[in-house]
Design an enzyme around this catalytic site. Sequence first.
Site, PDB file in Angstrom:
ATOM      1  N   HIS A 209      -4.212   5.978   4.081  1.00  0.00           N
ATOM      2  CA  HIS A 209      -4.750   4.611   3.280  1.00  0.00           C
ATOM      3  C   HIS A 209      -4.234   3.415   3.718  1.00  0.00           C
ATOM      4  CE1 HIS A 209      -5.468   1.979  -0.217  1.00  0.00           C
ATOM      5  NE2 HIS A 209      -6.665   2.697  -0.898  1.00  0.00           N
TER       6      HIS A 209
ATOM      7  N   ASP B 255       0.788  -1.419   0.030  1.00  0.00           N
ATOM      8  CA  ASP B 255       0.213  -0.286   0.552  1.00  0.00           C
ATOM      9  C   ASP B 255       0.997   1.570   0.086  1.00  0.00           C
ATOM     10  OD1 ASP B 255      -2.745   1.896   0.885  1.00  0.00           O
ATOM     11  OD2 ASP B 255      -3.191  -0.427   0.414  1.00  0.00           O
TER      12      ASP B 255
ATOM     13  N   SER C 144     -11.173  -0.973  -1.916  1.00  0.00           N
ATOM     14  CA  SER C 144      -9.716  -1.133  -0.765  1.00  0.00           C
ATOM     15  C   SER C 144     -10.258  -1.565   0.114  1.00  0.00           C
ATOM     16  CB  SER C 144      -9.166   0.716  -1.039  1.00  0.00           C
ATOM     17  OG  SER C 144      -8.672   1.358  -1.980  1.00  0.00           O
TER      18      SER C 144
END
Length: 531
Positions: free
Chosen positions: A285, A70, A454
């Site tokens: 994220h 990521d 995601s």
Amino acid sequence: MNKINKNFFCSSGMGVVLLAAMPFMSFAQKPNWQNLDLKADSTFGISTEKAYNELLKGKKSVPVIVAVLDGGVEAVHEDLKPIVWVNKKEKAGNGKDDDKNGYIDDIHGWNFIGSSKGSVNYETLELTRLVRRDNAKFANADATSVKANELAAFEAYQKNKAELDQELAEAKTGYERFGGIKNAIDAVVKKIGKENPTREDFQAFKPENDMETNIQRIMLAQLKNSSFDDFYKTQIVPGYDHYKNQVEYNLNVDYDPRGIVGDDPNNSKERFYGNNDIAGPDARHGSHVAGIIGAVRNNDLGIKGVADNVVIMGVRCTPNGDERDKDVANAIRYAADNGAKVINMSFGKGFSWDKAIVDEAVKYAVAKDVLLVHAAGNDNKDLEVENNFPNPDYIGGGKASSWITVGASSWTNDGKIKANFSNYGKTKVDVFAPGVDINSSVPGSKYEKLSGTSMASPVVAGLAGLIRSYYPKLTAVQVKDIIMKSVVKVGQSVEVKTETDTKTIPFADLCITGGIVNAYDALKLAAEYKK
């Protein structure tokens, strides 16, 4: 990074979806909804809590390493710190490669988009890089001047250039639109004289022109269920920043941050570069993804991850823009070599620079009994006709046997259960999982709701880690088989919007299994698997 569509924009290049259309909306759902049960809680989660309460009490488990490929993971987050992978073969801070794996001081993982000089934050799209590469050869060419053996490459360049020009024009329009909205709101707030005005403050405000009247109308509608600060930070600022980053970085052929890494970006075989900063400049994220997978369940803090005995390995390969195939391939190999049994990949793109090098890495991981879990993407596209990379289909034929592609679902058992941003594909997407308004960890030991495939992908990665933890003798292929066979089938049809209309199709046509993953049923099946 996924492309923008007319209703949504993707934040940070890694698949987070936020609403971008006026009027803005707010959602309401039960806390921890992704882990709840449809029958018991009237919420279409994956029945994780039911599994813990009825199937796993008193059972032993073993730690399972789940690699989060990521944009960065905050290792010191209050809900993640106890579960972050520690490379016990490496001595922290001594500047040596103690375990001789080629990566110095890789205590918690590795960062393939950095060096001693720092780390890449913003990047271009793969489309931008392809156009930049081919500009040197074809920018001043036409069909009559191109050699016959280069005609196909020239036509591909023309197509890519036209798409890039269109996306850049749309981004500039969005930048201007959001900039205008942001500036207008800022001006009204300045006149009100409060940093965080209430709905009553906007009600009392006396507009002096049409723009101020419009802003007052919007704010009165939005502040019924939200504070100004929350609305501004979750809707206005992200929209403005997204389009600004598109124009200045993602779609800018003159922008190239790769020099900071110090590698040869055209040498896909190069393996040993980067640094050990797994957080990087933007860990929002990746930290969110990590929390969904395995945030500590029994510490009375924040959230509950899906799996209760996983270890999170941070492998940074995804910037705020499109990931490079070289970095993805190296990240997969690093994770496989260092003991990961599940790899989560919440990223994707429509173009690929060197798919072959990623295929080689995927084959390597499959041979090492690793299950790879990948987000389907947020463009509301049918993957039967649209490209999404990486994918399990090898160049030249064949397919990765331990790979799961995940679409995103919502919590209501009705025609809107498909998240309206989620990609789909009757033979290209394997399963769906919760991916709308998922609350999870973000930097600063904070928590935030995000939406996207995601978020759906780590729900499945967490489930895979949970199964492998309690049933460690199962192979990656067997775990995939269990997850696929134990979905809760969705019987109704769903609305799918296209660029021109809205069609209604059976949920069964959205993915191979036609259902939502389910932890309870998966663990029951695992207990009986091949007995």
